[in-house]
Motif scaffolding. Structure first.
Motif, mmCIF file in Angstrom:
data_model
loop_
_atom_site.group_PDB
_atom_site.id
_atom_site.type_symbol
_atom_site.label_atom_id
_atom_site.label_comp_id
_atom_site.label_asym_id
_atom_site.label_seq_id
_atom_site.Cartn_x
_atom_site.Cartn_y
_atom_site.Cartn_z
ATOM 1 N N UNK A 238 9.357 -15.551 5.125
ATOM 2 C CA UNK A 238 9.578 -14.125 4.902
ATOM 3 C C UNK A 238 10.975 -13.943 4.303
ATOM 4 N N UNK A 239 11.075 -13.044 3.315
ATOM 5 C CA UNK A 239 12.351 -12.812 2.645
ATOM 6 C C UNK A 239 12.705 -11.327 2.705
ATOM 7 N N UNK A 240 13.960 -11.032 3.024
ATOM 8 C CA UNK A 240 14.485 -9.667 2.899
ATOM 9 C C UNK A 240 15.620 -9.750 1.878
ATOM 10 N N UNK A 241 15.556 -8.929 0.838
ATOM 11 C CA UNK A 241 16.543 -9.068 -0.241
ATOM 12 C C UNK A 241 16.696 -7.752 -1.015
ATOM 13 N N UNK B 202 16.432 -2.581 1.437
ATOM 14 C CA UNK B 202 16.050 -3.969 1.195
ATOM 15 C C UNK B 202 14.557 -4.118 1.026
ATOM 16 N N UNK B 203 14.167 -5.066 0.191
ATOM 17 C CA UNK B 203 12.752 -5.354 -0.021
ATOM 18 C C UNK B 203 12.323 -6.474 0.908
ATOM 19 N N UNK B 204 11.128 -6.332 1.486
ATOM 20 C CA UNK B 204 10.586 -7.365 2.357
ATOM 21 C C UNK B 204 9.418 -8.030 1.645
ATOM 22 N N UNK B 205 9.505 -9.337 1.448
ATOM 23 C CA UNK B 205 8.431 -10.104 0.835
ATOM 24 C C UNK B 205 7.825 -11.034 1.888
ATOM 25 N N UNK B 206 6.512 -11.000 2.006
ATOM 26 C CA UNK B 206 5.817 -11.836 2.992
ATOM 27 C C UNK B 206 5.197 -13.056 2.316
ATOM 28 N N UNK B 207 5.273 -14.232 2.957
ATOM 29 C CA UNK B 207 4.712 -15.431 2.322
ATOM 30 C C UNK B 207 3.188 -15.397 2.285
#
Length: 354
Positions: A126-129, A349-354
């Protein structure tokens, strides 16, 4: 019910181009935030990437988009290696600032490369960016973002100052956290010392041998930015337009430029921190290793200047971007309107899920 413990990775790349800072942090929340940095590393840029990043403001948007794709892959490789090397498991999120390519908030424009959605598929985490964009859309400066971390993690200090590419400050004024950029630091010092073949002026030794050019110092201190009210922020574009042409017009030896600019930095920082009496000032960032600069600053103030342990000095921004990511996951405010000038406090922030 919200979790009270988080294992995250914070990733930061600053304007001074020292490299990519990575931290693995364990956060715990029990009425207030505690943290422990378990691993930390700075990965220096290759000469090719250093030269590309140095010139980002000269590229078209189309070219930046191509660079963004390459940089995102490059960043993912570095983060992946950090995870593997330190056998990091059960990661709640990778919280990454990316690298600022353009920052012109008055034009509603801010662009950080390294924040593409495929970062999450490349990492499998998971990425927050991309923490700045929403703030600019809400009428804010999109910077600085670190003050929420100063407020939550370093509340014992009257002022928190970071000496990186730029000096920035955060403090409480009438129960509001305020913060802004003060002046350029390493982005200028490193630029001029590179003409002598060095990446930086070790401990400020070269600056200490120079002479102050009073006329240049006066003109630097009279730049209109210093008279503006906060919120305000600086970028490489401003330095290219206002600082380098002014300094170059004097045709000074590098050591005299460095000494004069250190004096300028000290004067501008002191102008901010001397607004309070008997204050405790936390100073972090690569600039603290410039002993000559720190000693110069001390001559301008009677405050207690605190330089913490090396891990906090070097990784405070990466640590706080890790916290920004955690706050975003919790849907809690991580961006303060009192700091950026946005129309409201918000969770950015944007949250990207794997």
């Amino acid at each position: 019910m919200k979790k009270s413990e988080y294992n995250v990775i914070g990733v930061m790349s600053g304007t001074s181009l020292d490299g990519i800072d990575l931290v693995a942090v364990k956060f715990q929340f029990n009425n207030s935030w505690d943290f422990k940095i378990t691993h930390s590393e700075t990965v220096s840029y290759s000469e090719e990437w250093y030269n590309t990043l140095k010139k980002l403001v000269t590229f078209s948007i189309e070219d930046l988009k191509k660079i963004d794709v390459d940089y995102t892959k490059y960043l993912a490789g570095i983060i992946k290696n950090f995870i593997t090397k330190n056998t990091l498991e059960n990661i709640d999120a990778v919280c990454s600032h990316g690298h600022t390519a353009l920052h012109q908030p008055k034009k509603k424009l801010t662009y950080q490369i390294g924040n593409l959605p495929n970062l999450t598929s490349l990492l499998g985490e998971k990425v927050v960016c991309d923490f700045r964009v929403q703030d600019v859309e809400l009428g804010g400066q999109g910077a600085p973002l670190v003050p929420i971390g100063d407020k939550l993690l370093f509340l014992d200090y009257d002022y928190c100052i970071n000496l990186g590419g730029f000096a920035n400050i955060s403090t409480e004024v009438e129960d509001n956290r305020i913060a802004h950029d003060i002046c350029p630091v390493n982005i200028v010092l490193n630029h001029y010392v590179s003409k002598l073949g060095f990446n930086y002026d070790d401990e400020g030794k070269i600056a200490s041998t120079g002479k102050i050019n009073q006329e240049l110092l006066n003109q630097l201190n009279n730049l209109s930015f210093y008279k503006e009210n906060y919120p305000k922020s600086l970028g490489l574009e401003w330095v290219n337009m206002h600082v380098f042409p002014l300094v170059d017009s004097f045709k000074l030896e590098v050591k005299d430029v460095l000494k004069t600019f250190v004096e300028h930095i000290s004067f501008q920082i002191a102008s901010e921190i001397n607004k309070k009496s008997n204050a405790t000032v936390l100073i972090t960032g690569g600039g603290v290793y410039n002993t000559y600069l720190i000693n110069s600053l001390k001559t301008y103030t009677e405050h207690v200047i605190v330089v913490p342990n090396n891990q906090i000095v070097e990784y405070k921004e990466a640590l706080i971007f890790a916290l920004l990511g955690v706050l975003r996951l919790r849907k809690q405010v991580n961006c303060l309107k009192s700091v950026t000038g946005a129309t409201k406090d918000h969770s950015s922030g944007k949250i990207y899920l794997p």
